[in-house]
Write a protein that holds these residues in place. Structure first.
Motif, short mmCIF file in Angstrom:
data_model
loop_
_atom_site.label_atom_id
_atom_site.label_comp_id
_atom_site.label_asym_id
_atom_site.label_seq_id
_atom_site.Cartn_x
_atom_site.Cartn_y
_atom_site.Cartn_z
N VAL A 1 0.86 -1.18 0.00
CA VAL A 1 0.00 0.00 0.00
C VAL A 1 0.90 1.23 0.00
O VAL A 1 1.54 1.55 1.00
N LEU A 2 0.94 1.91 -1.12
CA LEU A 2 1.75 3.13 -1.21
C LEU A 2 1.03 4.30 -0.58
O LEU A 2 1.64 5.12 0.10
N ASN A 3 -0.28 4.37 -0.81
CA ASN A 3 -1.06 5.49 -0.28
C ASN A 3 -2.47 4.99 0.03
O ASN A 3 -3.27 4.77 -0.88
N LYS A 4 -2.73 4.79 1.31
CA LYS A 4 -4.01 4.24 1.73
C LYS A 4 -5.15 5.18 1.39
O LYS A 4 -6.21 4.76 0.90
N GLU A 5 -4.94 6.47 1.61
CA GLU A 5 -5.99 7.46 1.38
C GLU A 5 -6.43 7.49 -0.08
O GLU A 5 -7.63 7.59 -0.39
N LYS A 6 -5.48 7.37 -0.99
CA LYS A 6 -5.79 7.43 -2.42
C LYS A 6 -5.89 6.04 -3.06
O LYS A 6 -6.06 5.93 -4.27
N ASN A 7 -5.78 5.01 -2.24
CA ASN A 7 -5.90 3.63 -2.70
C ASN A 7 -4.91 3.33 -3.84
O ASN A 7 -5.27 2.75 -4.87
N ILE A 8 -3.66 3.70 -3.63
CA ILE A 8 -2.60 3.44 -4.61
C ILE A 8 -1.79 2.23 -4.13
O ILE A 8 -1.18 2.27 -3.06
N ILE A 9 -1.85 1.17 -4.93
CA ILE A 9 -1.26 -0.11 -4.54
C ILE A 9 -0.17 -0.51 -5.52
O ILE A 9 -0.37 -0.47 -6.74
N LEU A 10 0.99 -0.91 -5.00
CA LEU A 10 2.05 -1.51 -5.80
C LEU A 10 1.89 -3.02 -5.67
O LEU A 10 2.19 -3.59 -4.63
N SER A 11 1.39 -3.65 -6.74
CA SER A 11 1.00 -5.05 -6.64
C SER A 11 1.83 -5.94 -7.55
O SER A 11 2.03 -5.62 -8.73
N PRO A 12 2.29 -7.10 -7.04
CA PRO A 12 3.01 -8.06 -7.89
C PRO A 12 2.12 -8.70 -8.94
O PRO A 12 2.62 -9.29 -9.89
N GLU A 13 0.79 -8.58 -8.79
CA GLU A 13 -0.10 -9.09 -9.82
C GLU A 13 0.05 -8.31 -11.12
O GLU A 13 -0.15 -8.85 -12.21
N TYR A 14 0.41 -7.04 -10.99
CA TYR A 14 0.61 -6.18 -12.17
C TYR A 14 2.09 -6.00 -12.45
O TYR A 14 2.53 -6.07 -13.59
N PHE A 15 2.88 -5.77 -11.40
CA PHE A 15 4.34 -5.60 -11.53
C PHE A 15 5.01 -6.86 -10.99
O PHE A 15 5.47 -6.90 -9.84
N ASP A 16 5.06 -7.90 -11.84
CA ASP A 16 5.51 -9.20 -11.36
C ASP A 16 7.00 -9.23 -11.02
O ASP A 16 7.46 -10.16 -10.34
N ASP A 17 7.79 -8.23 -11.45
CA ASP A 17 9.20 -8.18 -11.07
C ASP A 17 9.37 -8.09 -9.56
O ASP A 17 10.43 -8.46 -9.03
N LEU A 18 8.36 -7.59 -8.88
CA LEU A 18 8.44 -7.51 -7.42
C LEU A 18 8.77 -8.85 -6.77
O LEU A 18 9.47 -8.91 -5.75
N LEU A 19 8.30 -9.92 -7.38
CA LEU A 19 8.50 -11.24 -6.79
C LEU A 19 9.95 -11.69 -6.84
O LEU A 19 10.32 -12.65 -6.15
N LEU A 20 10.77 -11.01 -7.64
CA LEU A 20 12.21 -11.31 -7.64
C LEU A 20 12.87 -10.90 -6.34
O LEU A 20 13.98 -11.34 -6.04
N TYR A 21 12.18 -10.06 -5.56
CA TYR A 21 12.83 -9.43 -4.42
C TYR A 21 12.17 -9.78 -3.09
O TYR A 21 12.29 -9.03 -2.12
N LYS A 22 11.50 -10.93 -3.05
CA LYS A 22 10.95 -11.40 -1.77
C LYS A 22 12.07 -11.54 -0.75
O LYS A 22 13.14 -12.05 -1.04
N GLY A 23 11.81 -11.04 0.46
CA GLY A 23 12.79 -11.12 1.53
C GLY A 23 13.79 -9.98 1.55
O GLY A 23 14.60 -9.88 2.47
N GLN A 24 13.72 -9.11 0.53
CA GLN A 24 14.67 -8.00 0.46
C GLN A 24 14.03 -6.70 0.98
O GLN A 24 12.85 -6.66 1.30
N THR A 25 14.85 -5.67 1.06
CA THR A 25 14.40 -4.36 1.51
C THR A 25 14.13 -3.48 0.30
O THR A 25 15.03 -3.24 -0.51
N LEU A 26 12.89 -3.01 0.17
CA LEU A 26 12.51 -2.17 -0.95
C LEU A 26 12.34 -0.72 -0.47
O LEU A 26 11.86 -0.48 0.63
N ILE A 27 12.69 0.20 -1.34
CA ILE A 27 12.38 1.60 -1.12
C ILE A 27 11.38 2.01 -2.19
O ILE A 27 11.63 1.83 -3.39
N THR A 28 10.22 2.51 -1.76
CA THR A 28 9.13 2.85 -2.67
C THR A 28 8.77 4.34 -2.51
O THR A 28 9.29 5.03 -1.63
#
Length: 411
Positions: free
Chosen positions: A104-131
């Protein structure tokens, strides 16, 4: 790793958005804020010959620590961010031990960074992300690259047992508007070759890029009262629509990949009397690139037959060319980077850039300059993110390139 995070955040929270409508260098005054900060930081970590010129180009030297001659190598990144999305008031979010689920990038505006759309996210499970926080871009393009270069230089200074030749670093303004190399002083930089740290996914290594041109189409019409317009009105908006409809339907960014080129028209503004269209053409193959320009000329000529010679003007301005022809004669510089990646357990992903970097122009200015990953994803928008581990790997690659270059020229 916290040291990398702190340095990166100190850069991205400085607004450095460039402006294509400005004719100054840098194109925005605020780019000086980060440029001047970098000068002080380079001095503080122990770099030598730190300079900043009247156009905000920052350069510095790490002297050689060996007693034999080694080619001078360089590392380059840009400090401006894209005008495609706001770079003001960036509020980075740290996602530790990413679990592979929606962010959840922004709860108020319902902006979601989702691996369902951006599947590259799954390459980084267990890592530290900066969003982002969903309201700005992040600026990993290319402040991740700056973070990596500065941190790698700092590491080499603190670890003099790692042997290396002279290393030059440079940070440039206005890359995002195609001008990053325009006032780059290659002679002053003095490197035999360099690497831009401006790629995306960990492992990317690129020495091919688009041939690129910008396109401006202006269409003139005649405005007449619509009730009495028969045989008199010429609607420039409709001619603009006709022009665009004559382009290949599938040669657009959203339907192309790999080596496939495209036409991309991104802005249209007009009324009955005057319509202006802005666009770009891109292709890795020079012949296909030229053919695209010829097609625009042919469509223009065809429409002029119906609407008159003064009705349509098309300006096509070349922006940069595929650096492959400048890199192939010195492929050992790509091979060194590939070897460096493998030695730090990064699998090289060698592929063409579907875009351009400072390196493409610099290669034609006499400084061969392949592109290496900086680690970020989803550049130029609110879904941008960077894994901290990818930045660390980029740092490792820079250090290893320096070390390998020295060892290959050891007598």
């Amino acid at each position: 790793m916290q040291h990398i995070i702190d340095r990166f955040i100190s850069y991205v929270t400085i607004d450095t958005e460039s402006d294509p409508n400005s004719d100054t260098t840098p194109s925005t005054e605020k780019q000086w804020d980060l440029a001047n900060k970098l000068v002080e930081e380079l001095k503080n970590i122990g770099m030598q010959d730190v300079t900043i010129d009247e156009n905000a180009y920052v350069m510095a030297t790490l002297p050689s620590n060996v007693n034999y001659k080694i080619p001078v190598i360089g590392f380059i990144s840009h400090f401006d961010t894209s005008p495609d999305y706001s770079g003001a008031n960036v509020k980075p979010q740290i996602i530790s031990n990413y679990n592979g689920e929606d962010i959840v990038l922004n709860k108020e505006k319902n902006i979601i960074l989702s691996p369902e759309y951006f599947d590259d996210l799954l390459l980084y499970k267990g890592q530290t992300l900066i969003t982002t926080d969903g309201t700005t871009l992040l600026g990993a393009d290319d402040k991740a690259g700056i973070t990596e270069i500065v941190t790698a230089m700092e590491y080499l200074i603190k670890n003099p047992h790692i042997k290396h030749g002279e290393i030059r670093v440079a940070f440039t303004p206005d890359e995002e508007i195609g001008r990053g190399a325009h006032k780059f002083n290659v002679k002053k930089f003095g490197a035999d070759w360099a690497y831009t740290m401006d790629g995306s996914q960990v492992g990317e290594l690129e020495y091919e890029n688009f041939n690129a041109a910008g396109v401006t189409i202006k269409i003139k019409g005649k405005s007449v009262h619509p009730g009495y317009a028969k045989g008199k009105m010429v609607n420039s908006l409709l001619i603009a629509n006709q022009f665009l409809s004559l382009l290949p339907k599938r040669e657009v960014p959203q339907l192309t990949e790999g080596y496939q080129g495209f036409f991309h028209f991104y802005k249209i503004k007009g009324d009955i009397e005057l319509t202006e269209i802005k666009g770009i053409i891109r292709d890795h193959d020079r012949d296909k690139f030229d053919a695209k320009k010829e097609l625009l000329a042919q469509i223009t000529d065809d429409l002029k037959e119906n609407y008159g010679d003064e009705a349509i003007t098309v300006e096509v301005k070349d922006q940069y060319y595929n650096m492959r022809e400048k890199i192939e004669p010195v492929m050992h510089i790509v091979e060194i980077a590939e070897e460096a990646m493998r030695k730090v357990n990064v699998d090289p992903i060698i592929k063409p850039i579907r875009g351009g970097t400072d390196g493409s122009q610099l290669s034609y200015m006499g400084l061969p300059c392949p592109n290496i990953f900086a680690g970020g994803h989803n550049f130029h928008g609110k879904y941008e993110y960077v894994p901290v581990e990818s930045m660390q790997k980029a740092i490792d690659v820079i250090v290893k390139i320096a070390e390998l270059t020295a060892s290959k020229y050891m007598k």
